[in-house]
Scaffold this motif. Structure first.
Motif, PDB file in Angstrom:
ATOM      1  N   PHE A   1      35.645  89.003  47.773  1.00  0.00           N
ATOM      2  CA  PHE A   1      36.655  88.864  48.822  1.00  0.00           C
ATOM      3  C   PHE A   1      36.048  89.016  50.196  1.00  0.00           C
ATOM      4  O   PHE A   1      36.506  89.760  51.027  1.00  0.00           O
ATOM      5  N   ASN A   2      35.019  88.280  50.377  1.00  0.00           N
ATOM      6  CA  ASN A   2      34.249  88.424  51.576  1.00  0.00           C
ATOM      7  C   ASN A   2      34.731  87.544  52.707  1.00  0.00           C
ATOM      8  O   ASN A   2      34.528  87.861  53.862  1.00  0.00           O
ATOM      9  N   LEU A   3      35.340  86.430  52.343  1.00  0.00           N
ATOM     10  CA  LEU A   3      35.657  85.420  53.356  1.00  0.00           C
ATOM     11  C   LEU A   3      37.167  85.280  53.506  1.00  0.00           C
ATOM     12  O   LEU A   3      37.927  85.598  52.597  1.00  0.00           O
ATOM     13  N   LEU A   4      37.559  84.781  54.661  1.00  0.00           N
ATOM     14  CA  LEU A   4      38.979  84.497  54.852  1.00  0.00           C
ATOM     15  C   LEU A   4      39.271  83.112  54.288  1.00  0.00           C
ATOM     16  O   LEU A   4      38.671  82.129  54.733  1.00  0.00           O
ATOM     17  N   PRO A   5      40.193  83.033  53.336  1.00  0.00           N
ATOM     18  CA  PRO A   5      40.410  81.757  52.653  1.00  0.00           C
ATOM     19  C   PRO A   5      40.981  80.664  53.558  1.00  0.00           C
ATOM     20  O   PRO A   5      40.868  79.488  53.240  1.00  0.00           O
ATOM     21  N   VAL A   6      41.602  81.062  54.686  1.00  0.00           N
ATOM     22  CA  VAL A   6      42.231  80.036  55.524  1.00  0.00           C
ATOM     23  C   VAL A   6      41.251  79.426  56.518  1.00  0.00           C
ATOM     24  O   VAL A   6      41.581  78.462  57.208  1.00  0.00           O
ATOM     25  N   LEU A   7      40.065  80.009  56.623  1.00  0.00           N
ATOM     26  CA  LEU A   7      39.087  79.467  57.574  1.00  0.00           C
ATOM     27  C   LEU A   7      38.004  78.712  56.810  1.00  0.00           C
ATOM     28  O   LEU A   7      37.684  79.064  55.674  1.00  0.00           O
TER      29      LEU A   7
ATOM     30  N   ARG B   1      36.390  75.046  52.884  1.00  0.00           N
ATOM     31  CA  ARG B   1      37.002  76.374  52.813  1.00  0.00           C
ATOM     32  C   ARG B   1      36.438  77.125  51.618  1.00  0.00           C
ATOM     33  O   ARG B   1      35.945  76.490  50.671  1.00  0.00           O
TER      34      ARG B   1
END
Ligand SMILES: Nc1ncnc2c1ncn2[C@@H]1O[C@H](COP(=O)(O)OP(=O)(O)OP(=O)(O)O)[C@@H](O)[C@H]1O
Ligand SMILES: [Mg+2]
Lengths: 270, 861
Positions: A125-131, A169
């Motif tokens: 869960f390292n990244l923001l899924p919307v970016l 993404r």
């Protein structure tokens, strides 16, 4: 008890607060990277049920070095890392990061410290899924409202090898690719120190090699300081130094060794 | 199972609370409406009871055309009173008057304000008197008066002071000799009553020798029923004879039918709020079911059946419904008094003697509250049923979409649909029934198409929400990463955002609809007055908006003598009923000689000269009325008049009138007087002489009115338009206030969705905090997301409301000259309100998100 003294008294007067440095607009320099702790204790719970997750940890991480922390589950690795990174407060003891005693700072200053001086890589869960990948890499700069150093960005993207995936993404990237994006993100703000908590925990061996290789490269080529928690002896072999924790204490501190030797060492420590 | 649900309830107090409030607000308005109207009803019932005390028999004018017609000459006169007195078994009989009037202080300032009615009452023999003096005594001479306690208190009147009372014909100045109170001590609401001796009351009314009512007491040994029968035989058919009890009952039921309008009006807003609440419940349950997919999967692997899962969700809905409905019911008591205050502030002060909580109110509130909640929770519950056991094993397992229904299921659904429509129509909700039919037909059509093509159910595609989200998001994008993330997060779950926004859309669409309608109405009136009215002044009763009170017929006569005035044309309004019709036709009575010089009539057939043909037998019909009643030039129509007479008029012209001054039929004032018993005028149109200036003439007119007709006032066309606009604005404000409740309910929906979304994104937020996002930035991000969601709802609402209003008015009102007007300013304000609503809704969630425990978030707790 020395650490019962008022800690404010012990802060060197000439050490400026992080926030004031940020306000002055000076770019933090990589070379200053140095983290040290003194007699860190962290207690969870009270009375009978109290657990000392850290039981007096005094350790120094010199700049431009790659340290691996190992130890059995529950030995306090994550707790130590969180406190070193200013995510958590110790019950007692102090942490100095880049010349600032961070155990003295309030939430706002800690936030700015993490933003400008610390890089993070987590297990999941390292990244923001919307970016998309590019936006994720640039996130720390966006948060800080800082301008992007395009050369540095291009260098990083080339190095981690996701130049052709920048507009994807996270959901469209493999686990290894995601973690490489996370590495680039941790490095984009040229932090004083990068903390990684089991960065290869969810990766296959090929991706592990790739990601660990990148961290190695960050230390060797970009003069970064990296502190990594891992369960994987192979991953630890990429480091310069190996620390082993057990029951909240450091039970081993030495040069990093090969995977087999590390495994033997761990076995010997029980 | 129930215990499990209960435990879950307690763990999610905040969400349960917020969701329950969403139901409770609608229920509260509903319960409040019932409580308020029941209370008013009850209060009037008590008042009528007291008023009929001591009355064995009551004689009143027959209200052939309903009780809306006032200002008519009463058929009850001294001769009739004598006849009643002569009837064997009558112990005592007396005539009385109870009629609207105007109270003023000695300087001509009105003592009753707003819409509160004031009445002139004549004194009656003690056995019939329902007022009691609390100070002083009843009037004995024509220069004395007793005033009710509430008015005395409000206007600070004392014994010995003087005050002015204006009736429909004359005005008098009186010394206050008594302060009175209504018999049972009931509050009259804002109404006031001035007691005069009968002759004086008759003089003010311009009806010497006439009464509004005859009160009769029976001799010992004869029942009210028997006496009523005897009197009935003696009197003509243009009066009604009732026993006192019958009269009280009739008054109460007349009132009940008036109140039922108010009740329906308010209930509409309650239902709107409930629909909005249903959206929120549906959304909340959908989100939690999605979030609990893994938990449900686990239960399924452990052997829980589908039905058990569904039941657990439904139980939660049921309990939530009970909680919301009960909360709402209690809040309803507060809402009732708030509504009462609201009406009071809009000038309608209604009597309120003790709160009435009928069991019907309790039953309906609970049933509707619980029903709405359970129904809204049903689709998510059915979804929970489809969670596969696999969901427990893997992250991100989607709940499979419903397969296309089998033939059997289709038949069952069809039968259920027909039943539902039947039930809705049976209970009188035919509007809802028709809406349901439309929905069912549409769904059936879609299903047929799909079955034909043998298609799988396609994944739902959202177009509007992402497009709007991006468009609105561009407003906050300049704020950097927080704006950018807010934009993306707001459209991350388009379905969820859609439903959340839709709750706000419902309220705002209605607000926009009403606003456009009101703007159009104002524009229409403005245009009509500008086009049709060629005079300089309009004289009307100063209690604007009160159509019941006119101005004395003598005003026109006196005005003609004012220097600078060239002509005065009086106008009166009455009604008649065409033979065979059950509705009243509106009738305008004019002065044929002068009317056309002040008012421009759009003739369809005829000309201004046609007015000369009116006489006592002619009428001009408006276009719509003529066509619906098949009237042509020369056709005749027989009308029943308010005085219970039949009169036949011949159509001499046909006109259209966008200003709506002309009623269905236009007749001469002399016919109105002779056949319709019209004794007052409604308006006088005044035209100045050439060269006369308003600066000179209007003050002169006002001086005359103040001295002789204090209940009348003069308005220029501009003032008149402003008055009309003001009245529309008042109604508009009332509707806005009531719709605000729905908007508030939808706020709770936004709060709920945000909290649940934040819960879902705990790890993301933790990560963002870890890498240096400040609390302020987190709050800002949530706030922007909320504003974007609210604005999606707001924009959709405005578009739907405006388009709907324009469509409706152009389809139904374009013939009657409705002028379209888009209140751009109001709409802009509404958008700002929507954005503000977003900001307010974000407060709590934003704070929660910013306070989130970072370590637990990133360590995946
Ligand atoms: N929030 C907390 N509350 C109570 N005890 C905690 C909390 N967080 C950690 N602990 C305890 O502190 C000790 C150290 O935990 P920590 O997470 O640092 O271990 P770790 O070495 O990272 O383990 P792992 O290898 O499993 O990640 C454990 O005994 C744990 O139970
Ligand atoms: Mg750990």
């Amino acid at each position: 008890m020395p650490y019962a003294m008022s800690q404010a008294d012990r802060r060197p007067a000439e050490v400026p607060l992080v926030s004031s440095r940020v306000a002055a607009g000076t770019e933090p320099r990589v070379s200053g990277g140095l983290v040290s702790s003194w007699e860190l204790r962290r207690r969870y719970g009270e009375g009978e049920a109290a657990v000392d997750a850290l039981d007096g940890i005094t350790v120094t991480f010199p700049a431009r070095r790659f340290a691996a922390i190992m130890g059995p589950s529950g030995s306090g690795k994550s707790t130590l890392m969180h406190i070193l990174a200013g995510l958590d407060q110790p019950t007692s003891g102090t942490v100095t990061l880049d010349g600032v005693e961070i155990t003295q700072l309030g939430d706002r200053e800690l936030t700015e410290l993490r933003r400008d001086h610390v890089g993070f890589i987590f297990q999941t869960f390292n990244l923001l899924p919307v970016l998309d990948a590019e936006e994720n890499i640039l996130l720390p700069l966006s948060i800080a409202g800082r301008r992007v150093d395009r050369d540095w960005f291009d260098t990083l993207v080339q190095t981690v090898g996701i130049a052709d995936r920048l507009s994807h993404r996270p959901a469209e990237l493999s686990g290894g690719q995601q973690q490489r994006v996370a590495v680039a993100r941790a490095l984009i703000s040229r932090p004083s120190v990068v903390f990684a908590d089991e960065p290869s925990g969810n990766l296959d061996s090929k991706s592990t090699d790739h990601v660990l290789g990148l961290l190695r490269q960050a230390v060797d080529e970009f003069e970064q300081t990296v502190v990594m928690v891992t369960h994987d002896a192979h991953a630890a072999s990429f480091a310069d130094r190996l620390l082993v924790l057990a029951d909240g204490r450091i039970v081993h501190d030495g040069e990093a060794v090969s995977t087999e030797q590390t495994l033997d060492l761990m076995k010997a420590l029980g | 199972m129930l215990r499990l649900v209960l435990r879950g309830f307690l763990q999610r107090k905040l969400r349960v609370g917020l969701t329950a409030v969403a139901v409770a607000l609608g229920v509260a308005l509903m319960a409040g409406t019932y409580i308020l109207t029941d209370t008013i009803n009850n209060s009037f019932g008590a008042i009528f009871q007291t008023a009929s005390k001591g009355h064995d028999v009551v004689v009143t004018p027959k209200q052939t055309l309903g009780n809306e017609v006032l200002s008519q000459t009463s058929p009850i006169d001294e001769a009739m009173l004598a006849k009643v007195r002569a009837t064997p078994g009558v112990a005592q009989a007396s005539g009385s008057i109870f009629t609207p009037g105007t109270f003023l202080d000695t300087r001509g300032k009105r003592l009753t304000t707003g819409g509160a009615p004031a009445f002139i009452a004549s004194t009656v023999p003690p056995r019939f008197e329902s007022f009691k003096p609390v100070k002083g005594r009843f009037p004995r001479s024509s220069s004395e008066l007793a005033i009710d306690e509430a008015t005395a208190k409000r206007a600070n009147l004392h014994l010995g002071q003087q005050m002015i009372v204006a009736g429909s014909a004359a005005t008098g100045r009186y010394t206050i000799v008594g302060i009175t109170k209504f018999g049972g001590g009931e509050s009259f609401g804002g109404a006031g009553a001035a007691l005069l001796v009968p002759a004086e009351a008759q003089r003010l009314l311009g009806e010497p020798g006439h009464f509004d009512q005859i009160d009769v007491a029976a001799s010992p040994g004869i029942t009210a029923q028997q006496l009523r029968a005897r009197i009935r035989l003696e009197l003509p058919s243009n009066v009604d004879v009732r026993t006192g009890a019958q009269q009280a009952k009739k008054n109460t039921s007349d009132l009940e039918s008036n109140l039922s309008f108010l009740r329906t009006f308010l209930l509409v807003f309650a239902y709107v709020a409930l629909v909005v609440g249903a959206f929120i419940i549906f959304n909340t349950f959908s989100i939690t079911v999605a979030q609990r997919t893994r938990e449900f999967g686990l239960l399924r692997t452990l052997g829980g059946s589908r039905v058990q899962l569904m039941r657990s969700v439904l139980y939660e809905g049921l309990m939530l419904g009970v909680l919301g409905a009960v909360l709402g019911l209690f809040a309803g008591i507060g809402v009732a008094s708030a509504l009462n205050q609201l009406f009071k502030s809009f000038g309608a002060d209604l009597p309120n003697n003790g709160t009435v909580l009928q069991s019907r109110t309790i039953v309906v509130s609970l049933l509707v509250g619980i029903g709405v909640t359970v129904l809204a929770g049903l689709p998510p519950a059915l979804r929970a049923m489809r969670v596969p056991p696999l969901a427990a094993m893997r992250e991100g397992v989607q709940i499979p979409r419903r397969p296309l229904p089998t033939r059997k299921a289709l038949i069952v659904r069809f039968v259920l649909g027909v039943l539902a429509v039947g039930i809705l129509i049976a209970v009188g909700a035919s509007g809802a029934g028709i809406a349901l039919v439309i929905v069912l037909v549409l769904r059936a059509a879609r299903l047929v198409v799909r079955l034909r093509r043998g298609e799988e159910r396609p994944a739902r595609r959202y177009r509007v929400v992402p497009a709007l989200g991006h468009a609105i998001g561009s407003l906050v994008r300049w704020r950097g990463i927080t704006g950018r993330l807010a934009e993306e997060n707001s459209i991350r779950e388009p379905g969820r955002t859609m439903v959340t926004a839709a709750a706000l859309t419902v309220g705002l669409a209605l607000v926009a609809f009403v606003a456009v309608l009101a703007a159009g109405t104002k524009a229409t009136i403005n245009q009509a007055v500008t086009r049709s009215f060629a005079g300089n002044l309009i004289i009307e009763n100063s209690q604007s908006g009160n159509n019941e009170q006119g101005i004395p017929a003598a005003v026109a006569q006196r005005l003609r003598a004012v220097p600078g005035i060239a002509s005065v044309t009086p106008i009166a309004f009455t009604v008649g009923r065409a033979k065979g019709s059950s509705n009243n036709s509106s009738i305008t009575a004019i002065d044929p000689a002068t009317f056309s010089s002040v008012y421009r009539i759009e003739w369809k057939q005829g000309s201004n000269a046609t007015l000369g043909l009116l006489g006592d037998t002619g009428a001009v019909a408006t276009k719509g009325y003529a066509s619906s009643h098949h009237l042509r030039l020369g056709s005749t129509i027989t009308l029943l008049t308010p005085t219970d007479r039949h009169t036949t008029v011949k159509i001499v012209g046909i006109a259209s009138d966008n200003a709506r001054l002309l009623g269905d039929l236009t007749i001469s004032r002399s016919l109105a007087k002779s056949a319709f018993g019209q004794r007052e005028d409604a308006l006088d149109f005044v035209t100045y002489a050439r060269g006369a200036s308003n600066a000179q003439v209007q003050p002169a007119v006002d001086r005359l009115l103040a001295a002789a007709f204090p209940q009348a006032r003069s308005r220029t066309a501009t003032q008149f338009k402003a008055d009309q606009a003001g009245q529309i604005n008042t109604l508009l404000t009332l509707i806005y206030v009531l719709l605000a409740l729905s908007v508030i309910v939808s706020l709770f929906g936004i709060v709920n969705t945000l909290i649940l979304s934040i819960y879902e994104r705990t790890r993301e937020l933790g990560m963002m905090r870890a890498i240096g996002t400040s609390r302020r930035q987190i709050r800002q991000m949530i706030r922007y997301e909320s504003v974007i969601t609210a604005l999606i709802g707001g924009v959709l609402g405005l578009v739907i409301g405006v388009v709907g209003a324009v469509l409706v008015t152009s389809l139904t009102l374009s013939d009657s000259g409705f002028v379209q007007a888009i209140p751009v300013g109001t709409l802009a304000v509404l958008l700002v309100v929507a954005a503000l609503a977003g900001v307010i809704a974000a407060q709590l969630p934003a704070r929660r998100a910013a306070r989130l425990d970072m370590l637990r978030a990133i360590s995946g707790e």
